[in-house]
Design an enzyme around this catalytic site. Structure first.
Site, PDB file in Angstrom:
ATOM      1  N   ASP A  97       0.818  -1.212   0.000  1.00  0.00           N
ATOM      2  CA  ASP A  97       0.000   0.000   0.000  1.00  0.00           C
ATOM      3  C   ASP A  97       0.853   1.264   0.000  1.00  0.00           C
ATOM      4  OD1 ASP A  97       0.928  -0.534   2.575  1.00  0.00           O
ATOM      5  OD2 ASP A  97      -1.007  -0.230   3.555  1.00  0.00           O
ATOM      6  N   ASP A 100       7.055   3.982   3.648  1.00  0.00           N
ATOM      7  CA  ASP A 100       7.340   5.143   4.484  1.00  0.00           C
ATOM      8  C   ASP A 100       8.853   5.159   4.736  1.00  0.00           C
ATOM      9  OD1 ASP A 100       7.176   7.229   6.270  1.00  0.00           O
ATOM     10  OD2 ASP A 100       5.934   6.202   7.732  1.00  0.00           O
ATOM     11  N   GLY A 102      10.664   2.584   4.719  1.00  0.00           N
ATOM     12  CA  GLY A 102      11.217   1.547   3.854  1.00  0.00           C
ATOM     13  C   GLY A 102      11.656   0.313   4.626  1.00  0.00           C
ATOM     14  N   ARG A 162     -10.412   1.233   5.570  1.00  0.00           N
ATOM     15  CA  ARG A 162      -9.749   0.511   4.479  1.00  0.00           C
ATOM     16  C   ARG A 162     -10.650   0.413   3.250  1.00  0.00           C
ATOM     17  NH1 ARG A 162      -5.126  -2.041   6.558  1.00  0.00           N
ATOM     18  NH2 ARG A 162      -5.269  -2.759   8.706  1.00  0.00           N
TER      19      ARG A 162
HETATM   20  P1  IMP Z   1       7.737   1.583   6.661  1.00  0.00           P
HETATM   21  O1  IMP Z   1       8.343   0.309   7.196  1.00  0.00           O
HETATM   22  O2  IMP Z   1       8.127   2.766   7.495  1.00  0.00           O
HETATM   23  O3  IMP Z   1       8.035   1.802   5.208  1.00  0.00           O
HETATM   24  O4  IMP Z   1       6.174   1.487   6.914  1.00  0.00           O
HETATM   25  C1  IMP Z   1       5.301   0.997   5.980  1.00  0.00           C
HETATM   26  C2  IMP Z   1       3.995   0.633   6.634  1.00  0.00           C
HETATM   27  O5  IMP Z   1       3.571   1.644   7.554  1.00  0.00           O
HETATM   28  C3  IMP Z   1       2.877   0.551   5.611  1.00  0.00           C
HETATM   29  O6  IMP Z   1       2.764  -0.744   5.084  1.00  0.00           O
HETATM   30  C4  IMP Z   1       1.665   0.982   6.402  1.00  0.00           C
HETATM   31  O7  IMP Z   1       1.092  -0.146   7.042  1.00  0.00           O
HETATM   32  C5  IMP Z   1       2.187   1.913   7.447  1.00  0.00           C
HETATM   33  N1  IMP Z   1       1.991   3.329   7.069  1.00  0.00           N
HETATM   34  C6  IMP Z   1       2.968   4.230   6.789  1.00  0.00           C
HETATM   35  N2  IMP Z   1       2.443   5.432   6.483  1.00  0.00           N
HETATM   36  C7  IMP Z   1       1.100   5.285   6.559  1.00  0.00           C
HETATM   37  C8  IMP Z   1      -0.020   6.189   6.330  1.00  0.00           C
HETATM   38  O8  IMP Z   1       0.127   7.387   5.994  1.00  0.00           O
HETATM   39  N3  IMP Z   1      -1.255   5.665   6.495  1.00  0.00           N
HETATM   40  C9  IMP Z   1      -1.465   4.358   6.859  1.00  0.00           C
HETATM   41  N4  IMP Z   1      -0.473   3.492   7.072  1.00  0.00           N
HETATM   42  C10 IMP Z   1       0.811   3.943   6.930  1.00  0.00           C
HETATM   43 MG    MG Z   2       1.079  -2.116   5.517  1.00  0.00          MG
END
Ligand code: IMP
Ligand code: MG
Length: 172
Positions: A97, A100, A102, A162
């Site tokens: 989805d 963020d 990563g 969702r």
């Molecule tokens: P990362 O590991 O920091 O890249 O986080 C990714 C995960 O954080 C995604 O798969 C989402 O589940 C959650 N996430 C990050 N930003 C958002 C947002 O703006 N809305 C909802 N979920 C988010």
């Molecule tokens: Mg997610």
């Protein structure tokens, strides 16, 4: 409940998803793909995306839980549901989805790499490019978004929202 404002409309989403499907189709011409959805966030995106991929695909699902609070992932990921089949020699397309920091995807990708797939590519609907804290190469990206908490079309706030057919931000 939140006060929602549309950030990306249903029409914009669907148009971009058709484009991504066409691009994936041409990149994998003559090959097969295992499309791997990361649940729950990737579910809406995956089901729409695969309708526009014209090479043979199989759908697989993974459920992971990230340790940390609701807004920030730690990058240490626990696999709650794994793929049903081995992926050795297969093309894997991970469908997420949003990326963020990563960290989540990097962790998942490293786990999958050990299983010797032919290739691993990443397709994310949304990318918070400026928030990246680790290198992860993204082959297909729908939209770049800023540092706002977005919801809808698979993305949740406390597990709600969702089911929105569009992407929204909270302007409460
Ligand atoms: P990362 O590991 O920091 O890249 O986080 C990714 C995960 O954080 C995604 O798969 C989402 O589940 C959650 N996430 C990050 N930003 C958002 C947002 O703006 N809305 C909802 N979920 C988010
Ligand atoms: Mg997610």
């Amino acid at each position: 409940m939140l006060k929602l404002e549309t950030l990306i409309s249903e029409q914009e989403l669907q148009k971009r998803i058709r484009e991504l499907g066409a691009q994936i189709t041409s990149d994998y011409e003559g090959q097969e793909i295992i499309v791997l959805c990361i649940l729950k966030g990737g579910v809406m995106f995956m089901t729409d995306l695969v309708k526009h991929i014209q090479v043979p695909i199989k759908m697989e699902f993974m459920v992971v839980s990230s340790y940390g609070d609701a807004y920030k992932s730690s990058g240490v990921v626990k696999i709650l549901k794994d793929l049903d089949e081995p992926i050795e020699g297969k093309n894997i397309l991970i469908v997420e989805d949003i990326i963020d920091s990563g960290r989540t995807l990097r962790y998942i990708k490293n786990i999958l790499k050990e299983r010797s797939p032919k290739s691993i590519s990443i397709c994310t609907l949304l990318d918070k490019v400026e928030q990246r804290e680790t290198t992860v190469s993204v082959q297909y990206s729908g939209f770049t978004v800023g540092d706002e908490f977005v919801i809808g079309y698979g993305l949740d706030y406390k597990q709600y929202y969702r089911n929105l057919p569009y992407i929204a931000v909270n302007k409460g």
